[in-house]
Design a protein around this motif. Structure first.
Motif, PDB file in Angstrom:
ATOM      1  N   PHE A 109      95.366  21.529   1.621  1.00 28.82           N
ATOM      2  CA  PHE A 109      96.561  21.667   0.795  1.00 28.82           C
ATOM      3  C   PHE A 109      96.284  21.091  -0.584  1.00 28.82           C
ATOM      4  CE2 PHE A 109     100.595  19.971  -0.824  1.00 28.82           C
ATOM      5  CZ  PHE A 109     101.362  21.128  -0.824  1.00 28.82           C
ATOM      6  N   ILE A 110      96.453  21.925  -1.613  1.00 31.70           N
ATOM      7  CA  ILE A 110      96.229  21.495  -2.993  1.00 31.70           C
ATOM      8  C   ILE A 110      97.560  21.633  -3.735  1.00 31.70           C
ATOM      9  CG2 ILE A 110      94.882  21.823  -5.085  1.00 31.70           C
ATOM     10  CD1 ILE A 110      92.867  23.399  -3.192  1.00 31.70           C
ATOM     11  N   PRO A 111      98.223  20.520  -4.024  1.00 29.41           N
ATOM     12  CA  PRO A 111      99.504  20.591  -4.728  1.00 29.41           C
ATOM     13  C   PRO A 111      99.347  21.183  -6.127  1.00 29.41           C
ATOM     14  CG  PRO A 111      99.135  18.393  -3.820  1.00 29.41           C
ATOM     15  CD  PRO A 111      97.848  19.157  -3.681  1.00 29.41           C
ATOM     16  N   LYS A 112     100.425  21.748  -6.608  1.00 29.97           N
ATOM     17  CA  LYS A 112     100.443  22.302  -7.963  1.00 29.97           C
ATOM     18  C   LYS A 112     100.009  21.235  -8.967  1.00 29.97           C
ATOM     19  CE  LYS A 112     103.569  24.523 -11.236  1.00 29.97           C
ATOM     20  NZ  LYS A 112     104.929  25.054 -11.453  1.00 29.97           N
ATOM     21  N   THR A 113     100.446  20.004  -8.750  1.00 31.58           N
ATOM     22  CA  THR A 113     100.133  18.895  -9.660  1.00 31.58           C
ATOM     23  C   THR A 113      98.672  18.453  -9.579  1.00 31.58           C
ATOM     24  OG1 THR A 113     100.881  17.317  -7.990  1.00 31.58           O
ATOM     25  CG2 THR A 113     102.497  18.014  -9.641  1.00 31.58           C
ATOM     26  N   ALA A 114      97.939  18.935  -8.580  1.00 30.82           N
ATOM     27  CA  ALA A 114      96.525  18.578  -8.426  1.00 30.82           C
ATOM     28  C   ALA A 114      95.606  19.702  -8.893  1.00 30.82           C
ATOM     29  CB  ALA A 114      96.230  18.221  -6.965  1.00 30.82           C
ATOM     30  N   GLY A 115      96.134  20.624  -9.704  1.00 31.69           N
ATOM     31  CA  GLY A 115      95.293  21.676 -10.265  1.00 31.69           C
ATOM     32  C   GLY A 115      95.138  22.903  -9.399  1.00 31.69           C
ATOM     33  N   ALA A 116      96.159  23.242  -8.641  1.00 32.77           N
ATOM     34  CA  ALA A 116      96.078  24.399  -7.730  1.00 32.77           C
ATOM     35  C   ALA A 116      95.731  25.680  -8.468  1.00 32.77           C
ATOM     36  CB  ALA A 116      97.404  24.561  -6.973  1.00 32.77           C
ATOM     37  N   GLU A 117      96.353  25.913  -9.605  1.00 33.24           N
ATOM     38  CA  GLU A 117      96.115  27.165 -10.329  1.00 33.24           C
ATOM     39  C   GLU A 117      94.680  27.241 -10.863  1.00 33.24           C
ATOM     40  OE1 GLU A 117      98.117  29.647 -13.977  1.00 33.24           O
ATOM     41  OE2 GLU A 117      99.401  28.404 -12.712  1.00 33.24           O
ATOM     42  N   ALA A 118      94.185  26.141 -11.411  1.00 35.72           N
ATOM     43  CA  ALA A 118      92.818  26.126 -11.934  1.00 35.72           C
ATOM     44  C   ALA A 118      91.805  26.334 -10.806  1.00 35.72           C
ATOM     45  CB  ALA A 118      92.548  24.805 -12.655  1.00 35.72           C
ATOM     46  N   LEU A 171      96.803  26.827  -0.790  1.00 39.55           N
ATOM     47  CA  LEU A 171      96.426  26.516   0.578  1.00 39.55           C
ATOM     48  C   LEU A 171      95.121  27.235   0.893  1.00 39.55           C
ATOM     49  CD1 LEU A 171      97.460  24.985   3.066  1.00 39.55           C
ATOM     50  CD2 LEU A 171      98.523  27.110   3.812  1.00 39.55           C
ATOM     51  N   LEU A 172      94.090  26.472   1.193  1.00 41.06           N
ATOM     52  CA  LEU A 172      92.795  27.031   1.578  1.00 41.06           C
ATOM     53  C   LEU A 172      92.649  26.929   3.088  1.00 41.06           C
ATOM     54  CD1 LEU A 172      90.400  25.308  -1.000  1.00 41.06           C
ATOM     55  CD2 LEU A 172      91.509  27.531  -1.212  1.00 41.06           C
ATOM     56  N   ARG A 176      95.557  31.178  -0.404  1.00 45.56           N
ATOM     57  CA  ARG A 176      96.832  31.777  -0.795  1.00 45.56           C
ATOM     58  C   ARG A 176      97.708  30.685  -1.398  1.00 45.56           C
ATOM     59  NH1 ARG A 176     101.045  30.430   2.592  1.00 45.56           N
ATOM     60  NH2 ARG A 176     100.452  29.620   4.626  1.00 45.56           N
ATOM     61  N   PHE A 177      98.683  31.118  -2.169  1.00 42.14           N
ATOM     62  CA  PHE A 177      99.670  30.181  -2.680  1.00 42.14           C
ATOM     63  C   PHE A 177     100.802  30.068  -1.665  1.00 42.14           C
ATOM     64  CE2 PHE A 177      97.598  30.963  -6.754  1.00 42.14           C
ATOM     65  CZ  PHE A 177      97.583  29.677  -7.285  1.00 42.14           C
ATOM     66  N   ARG A 219      93.410  15.416  -6.489  1.00 40.87           N
ATOM     67  CA  ARG A 219      93.014  15.794  -7.856  1.00 40.87           C
ATOM     68  C   ARG A 219      92.105  17.008  -7.771  1.00 40.87           C
ATOM     69  NH1 ARG A 219      89.306  11.907 -10.120  1.00 40.87           N
ATOM     70  NH2 ARG A 219      88.315  12.016  -8.113  1.00 40.87           N
ATOM     71  N   LYS A 220      92.099  17.828  -8.820  1.00 40.65           N
ATOM     72  CA  LYS A 220      91.244  19.017  -8.770  1.00 40.65           C
ATOM     73  C   LYS A 220      89.764  18.641  -8.733  1.00 40.65           C
ATOM     74  CE  LYS A 220      91.111  20.020 -13.696  1.00 40.65           C
ATOM     75  NZ  LYS A 220      91.380  21.004 -14.724  1.00 40.65           N
ATOM     76  N   GLU A 221      89.409  17.455  -9.220  1.00 38.63           N
ATOM     77  CA  GLU A 221      88.013  16.989  -9.176  1.00 38.63           C
ATOM     78  C   GLU A 221      87.549  16.683  -7.756  1.00 38.63           C
ATOM     79  OE1 GLU A 221      89.786  16.477 -13.061  1.00 38.63           O
ATOM     80  OE2 GLU A 221      90.378  15.541 -11.189  1.00 38.63           O
ATOM     81  N   ASP A 222      88.496  16.636  -6.817  1.00 40.78           N
ATOM     82  CA  ASP A 222      88.151  16.343  -5.427  1.00 40.78           C
ATOM     83  C   ASP A 222      87.604  17.562  -4.679  1.00 40.78           C
ATOM     84  OD1 ASP A 222      88.874  13.712  -5.740  1.00 40.78           O
ATOM     85  OD2 ASP A 222      90.898  13.985  -4.948  1.00 40.78           O
ATOM     86  N   ILE A 223      87.553  18.708  -5.354  1.00 34.59           N
ATOM     87  CA  ILE A 223      86.941  19.915  -4.777  1.00 34.59           C
ATOM     88  C   ILE A 223      85.859  20.400  -5.728  1.00 34.59           C
ATOM     89  CG2 ILE A 223      87.285  22.324  -4.148  1.00 34.59           C
ATOM     90  CD1 ILE A 223      89.912  21.665  -3.017  1.00 34.59           C
TER      91      ILE A 223
END
Length: 132
Positions: free
Chosen positions: A86-95, A73-74, A64-65, A125-129
């Motif tokens: 927790f995935i911040p918006k700046t770490a690619g949350a939307e993608a 937030l996963l 959920r956001f 970073r989004k690459e971390d998932i």
């Protein structure tokens, strides 16, 4: 040397000794903390400490956001424990929201943090998932 000059020299020496001592005591701890967060991630365990860089594989139970900030937030299942990621918006949350679904198995790398008294993993970073 005049009396005032001697006092100034003594004060300078004391200041140098104090700074050297502070560097030796606290500088090493700060350098170690910086290396840990930049270095290789450790395997996450229930005993992992806040501030450690960790990695783990887990199943996504929910997502959920956040109510403010558009952070993702996963909720993941790790060793029969529900753990928040927790995935911040700046770490690619939307993608990442478009790529990850409930039931997916993912690999996560992040920093152990604490929110409202509970441990969570903060992704940088989004690459971390990645999907497994």
């Amino acid at each position: 040397m005049e009396k005032e000059e001697k006092v100034v020299v003594v004060l300078l020496v004391m200041a140098l000794v104090s700074l050297s001592t502070a560097y030796l005591l606290f500088g090493q701890e700060l350098a170690g903390a910086g290396q840990q967060s930049e270095g290789k991630a450790l395997q996450y365990t229930h005993e992992s400490e806040v501030g450690e860089k960790v990695s783990l594989d887990a199943e996504v139970l929910g997502k959920r956001f956040t109510y403010t900030g558009d952070h993702l937030l996963l909720e993941v299942n790790f060793d029969s424990e529900v753990l928040s990621v927790f995935i911040p918006k700046t770490a690619g949350a939307e993608a990442l929201n478009g790529l990850i679904n409930e039931g997916d198995f993912i690999s996560i790398t992040g920093i152990v943090s604490e929110y409202e008294g509970k441990k969570e993993i903060r992704v940088e970073r989004k690459e971390d998932i990645t999907l497994k």
